[in-house]
Scaffold this motif. Structure first.
Motif, mmCIF file in Angstrom:
data_model
loop_
_atom_site.group_PDB
_atom_site.id
_atom_site.type_symbol
_atom_site.label_atom_id
_atom_site.label_comp_id
_atom_site.label_asym_id
_atom_site.label_seq_id
_atom_site.Cartn_x
_atom_site.Cartn_y
_atom_site.Cartn_z
ATOM 1 N N ASP A 97 0.815 -1.216 0.000
ATOM 2 C CA ASP A 97 0.000 0.000 0.000
ATOM 3 C C ASP A 97 0.847 1.265 0.000
ATOM 4 O OD1 ASP A 97 -2.214 -1.618 -0.008
ATOM 5 O OD2 ASP A 97 -2.594 -1.452 2.151
ATOM 6 N N TRP A 98 2.138 1.144 0.304
ATOM 7 C CA TRP A 98 3.020 2.304 0.199
ATOM 8 C C TRP A 98 3.131 2.802 -1.241
ATOM 9 C CZ3 TRP A 98 7.659 0.024 3.417
ATOM 10 C CH2 TRP A 98 7.328 0.067 4.772
ATOM 11 N N GLY A 99 3.024 1.893 -2.209
ATOM 12 C CA GLY A 99 3.224 2.283 -3.605
ATOM 13 C C GLY A 99 2.300 3.416 -4.034
ATOM 14 N N PRO A 100 0.989 3.211 -4.025
ATOM 15 C CA PRO A 100 0.081 4.299 -4.424
ATOM 16 C C PRO A 100 0.178 5.519 -3.520
ATOM 17 C CG PRO A 100 -1.062 2.181 -4.389
ATOM 18 C CD PRO A 100 0.268 1.954 -3.762
ATOM 19 N N SER A 101 0.345 5.317 -2.214
ATOM 20 C CA SER A 101 0.365 6.473 -1.308
ATOM 21 C C SER A 101 1.637 7.294 -1.492
ATOM 22 C CB SER A 101 0.213 6.019 0.146
ATOM 23 O OG SER A 101 1.276 5.189 0.554
ATOM 24 N N ASP A 102 2.766 6.638 -1.731
ATOM 25 C CA ASP A 102 4.004 7.380 -2.001
ATOM 26 C C ASP A 102 3.926 8.133 -3.323
ATOM 27 O OD1 ASP A 102 5.401 6.846 0.319
ATOM 28 O OD2 ASP A 102 6.475 5.117 -0.482
ATOM 29 N N GLU A 103 3.295 7.531 -4.327
ATOM 30 C CA GLU A 103 3.151 8.223 -5.620
ATOM 31 C C GLU A 103 2.279 9.476 -5.458
ATOM 32 O OE1 GLU A 103 4.689 7.591 -8.406
ATOM 33 O OE2 GLU A 103 5.481 5.559 -8.102
ATOM 34 N N ARG A 104 1.204 9.370 -4.681
ATOM 35 C CA ARG A 104 0.382 10.558 -4.428
ATOM 36 C C ARG A 104 1.176 11.626 -3.686
ATOM 37 N NH1 ARG A 104 -3.604 6.499 -3.477
ATOM 38 N NH2 ARG A 104 -3.161 6.536 -1.227
#
Length: 494
Positions: free
Chosen positions: A247-254
Motif C-alpha cells: 500500500d506504500w506504492g500508491p500512497s508514495d506516488e500521491r
C-alpha cells in the motif's frame, strides 16, 4: 479464602497468555506476575532530567515454555505529577517495528497537557529484542535496510532475490529460537506482565505507526485490561506486513505528486521544472541516471534500488519539502560525476545510517509476525504490474524481502475484531500508513472514534504546532476517559 490468595488467583487469571506446564508443581505464572521491580537511574538525558526511573521486567522468551529461557524487558517510569489525581499508567510505543520506546518524555513530553501528566505515570518500554530488552546480535547484512526497490530491470530483481535470501539466513543463523519469539503477540503479553508488575488493573496506551498494530493486538488479547487506548497513524491489522508495504506504492506516488506541485513553484531555486509534469520528468530522468551509473555520495552508491528508498523516507512530511528538494538537487548535481561528500543534513543522516547501521530487528519482528508469500514469481509479477501507475515506488512496495525466506511464524497472526473503546487519529495524506488503514481499524474496533486530520501529508499527528484540534481530542480522552460523541474532522493550524 484469604485476601492474598484471592489477589494471586485474580492476577494469574489476568495473565491468560501464560500457560501452565502439565505436571508442574508450581504455576509458572507466579514468578512473572509476582516480581519485585528494582528501580534505578535510567542514564538517558531527557528521562533523567524528568526524574524518571528504570527497571527490568522478567518475562519468558516463549510463553508456551515459561520454565525455559527468559528475557529482561527494560522499562522506564515518570511518575504522575499529582498523586491525588492519579488514574493509572500510560505506556507508549513509537513504532518501527524495532524502535526503542524507553524515552517516553521524548515522544510525549511536549504534547501531553499538565492535566494528563497529573493523572498518569508515563511508562516507556524497549520491546523484546530492541535496545536494552535483549537485543539480538547483528545479522551481518551487507546493506542497512531490507526496504528498497527492485530497480528498473529484471536483473535487479534477481539480485534482490538472492540478497533477501542471504539477509534472512544471516538473521536466523545465530539464535533462531530467540529470533522467532520476537513477535508482536509476545510483546503484547510482555505488556500485560508489565501491567501487573506495576500493580495496575488496566493499561492506557499511546501507539504510533507500528505501535498501533501492537496496541490493537493487545486489545484483542487483553480486552478487559485495556483502558484509554490511542492509535495514531494506524495500521489495518488485516494488511500487516506485506499488504501494508504494498500500500506504500500508491500512497508514495500521491505524496510525490503533491511534492512535485510544490517544487514546480520553486523552479528558480531547485531547477526541477516549472510544472508538476516537468518535475516528475526530472525525477524519472534522475532515476534512470542512477540506474546507468550509481551516484556515490559519502561513499554510498545511490542507484535505482536506493533512490526510491530515499524518496520514500522523506516524502512522509510536508514540512520536509525543502529538505527533500535540497537532497534531490544535490544527488542530481552529483550524477555522472566522481564521488562527493553529502552537504544536505538530512541526506547525511540517512546515508550514515545505511552505511553503518543495520535495521535487522525490523525483519525479526515483521517476518516473525506474519507469513509472506514464498514464491519470487509472485513479487516479480506484482512489480511489473505496478510500473505503469507506480513508476517510482511500485518496484519498492512490491519488492521481495527477507520475509519470503523466513520460517513460518510460531503462531497465527491476530485477527482484531472487538469492542474495546479507542481513539484513532489519521491524516488523509499519510504516505506511510495510508488513510484507508485508519478507516479499517476504526471498523474493526466497533466502539472506537476516529479523528481525521484533513488534507495534510504527514505521518504521526500528535505533534506540537500541527493541529490543536487533534491534540485537544487526545488530551481530553486521556484526561477524562470520554471519547468524542461522534467522529471528528480536524485541520492543521496553518
Amino acid at each position: 479464602m484469604s485476601a492474598r490468595l484471592l489477589r494471586w488467583l485474580v492476577l494469574v487469571a489476568a495473565g491468560a497468555a501464560l500457560i501452565t506446564v502439565p505436571g508442574a508443581q508450581v504455576d509458572p505464572a507466579y514468578r512473572f506476575y509476582h516480581q519485585r521491580l528494582h528501580w534505578h537511574a535510567c542514564g538517558i538525558e531527557d528521562l533523567d532530567k524528568a526524574g524518571a526511573e528504570c527497571a527490568d521486567v522478567l518475562v519468558p522468551l516463549d510463553y508456551l515454555r515459561p520454565y525455559d529461557r527468559k528475557l529482561k524487558i527494560a522499562i522506564s517510569r515518570v511518575r504522575a505529577t499529582d498523586p491525588d489525581q492519579r488514574h493509572g499508567v500510560l505506556l507508549a510505543n513509537p513504532g518501527g517495528p524495532g524502535a526503542s520506546g524507553l524515552d517516553t518524555v521524548d515522544l510525549l513530553g511536549d504534547v501531553l497537557t499538565p492535566q494528563v501528566r497529573a493523572r498518569f505515570d508515563l511508562i516507556g518500554m524497549d520491546p523484546r529484542g530492541v535496545g536494552d530488552s535483549g537485543r539480538t546480535p547483528r545479522c551481518g547484512w551487507p546493506v542497512g535496510e531490507m526496504i528498497h526497490s527492485a530497480g528498473l530491470d529484471s536483473q535487479g530483481f534477481a539480485r534482490e532475490t538472492a540478497l533477501s535470501a542471504a539477509m534472512a539466513e544471516g538473521c536466523l543463523a545465530d539464535d533462531p529460537v530467540k529470533v522467532r519469539q520476537l513477535t508482536t503477540r509476545n510483546t503484547a503479553r510482555d505488556m500485560d506482565v508489565i501491567r501487573v508488575a506495576l500493580g495496575e488493573p488496566k493499561l492506557s496506551y499511546y501507539g504510533v505507526s507500528y505501535g498501533t498494530y501492537l496496541g490493537a493486538v493487545f486489545t484483542q488479547m487483553f480486552p478487559e485490561r485495556s483502558d484509554r487506548m490511542v492509535f495514531d497513524s494506524a495500521i489495518d491489522p488485516d494488511r500487516y506486513w506485506t499488504g501494508l508495504v504494498q500500500d506504500w506504492g500508491p500512497s508514495d506516488e500521491r505524496a510525490i505528486d503533491e511534492w512535485s506541485n510544490w517544487a514546480a513553484g520553486q523552479d528558480d531555486t531547485y531547477h526541477f521544472g516549472s510544472t508538476p509534469a516537468e518535475v516528475r520528468a526530472s525525477l524519472t530522468e534522475l532515476l534512470a541516471a542512477a540506474a546507468r551509473q550509481p551516484i556515490v555520495i559519502d561513499d554510498f552508491p545511490i542507484d535505482d534500488h536506493w533512490l526510491p528508498f530515499l524518496l520514500h523516507n522523506m516524502v512522509t512530511d510536508f514540512r520536509r519539502n525543502q529538505a527533500l528538494a535540497e537532497t534531490l538537487r544535490e544527488i542530481a548535481d552529483a550524477a555522472g560525476g566522481p564521488p562527493v561528500a553529502a552537504r544536505a543534513p538530512r541526506l547525511q543522516i540517512v546515508l550514515q545510517a545505511l552505511r553503518s547501521e543495520e535495521n535487522s530487528v525490523l525483519a525479526q519482528i515483521a517476518c516473525g509476525d506474519a507469513a509472506a508469500p514464498a514464491d519470487p514469481a509472485w513479487y516479480a509479477s506484482n512489480i511489473e504490474a505496478s510500473r505503469a501507475t507506480q513508476p517510482i515506488f511500485g518496484p519498492l512496495a512490491n519488492n521481495i524481502q527477507p520475509c519470503a525466506f523466513w520460517p513460518r511464524p510460531v503462531e497465527p497472526s491476530t485477527t482484531v475484531r472487538n469492542s474495546v473503546p479507542a481513539l484513532i487519529l489519521q491524516a488523509t495524506g499519510d504516505a506511510r500508513t495510508p488513510y484507508t488503514h485508519g478507516v479499517r481499524l476504526h471498523q474493526h474496533l466497533s466502539e472506537s472514534r476516529m479523528v481525521t486530520l484533513q488534507d495534510v501529508r504527514i505521518h504521526m499527528t500528535f505533534r506540537p504546532d500541527l493541529s490543536a484540534c487533534v491534540n485537544k481530542a487526545i488530551n481530553t480522552y486521556y484526561a477524562d476517559g470520554a471519547l468524542p460523541a461522534a467522529d471528528v474532522t480536524c485541520h492543521a493550524d496553518q
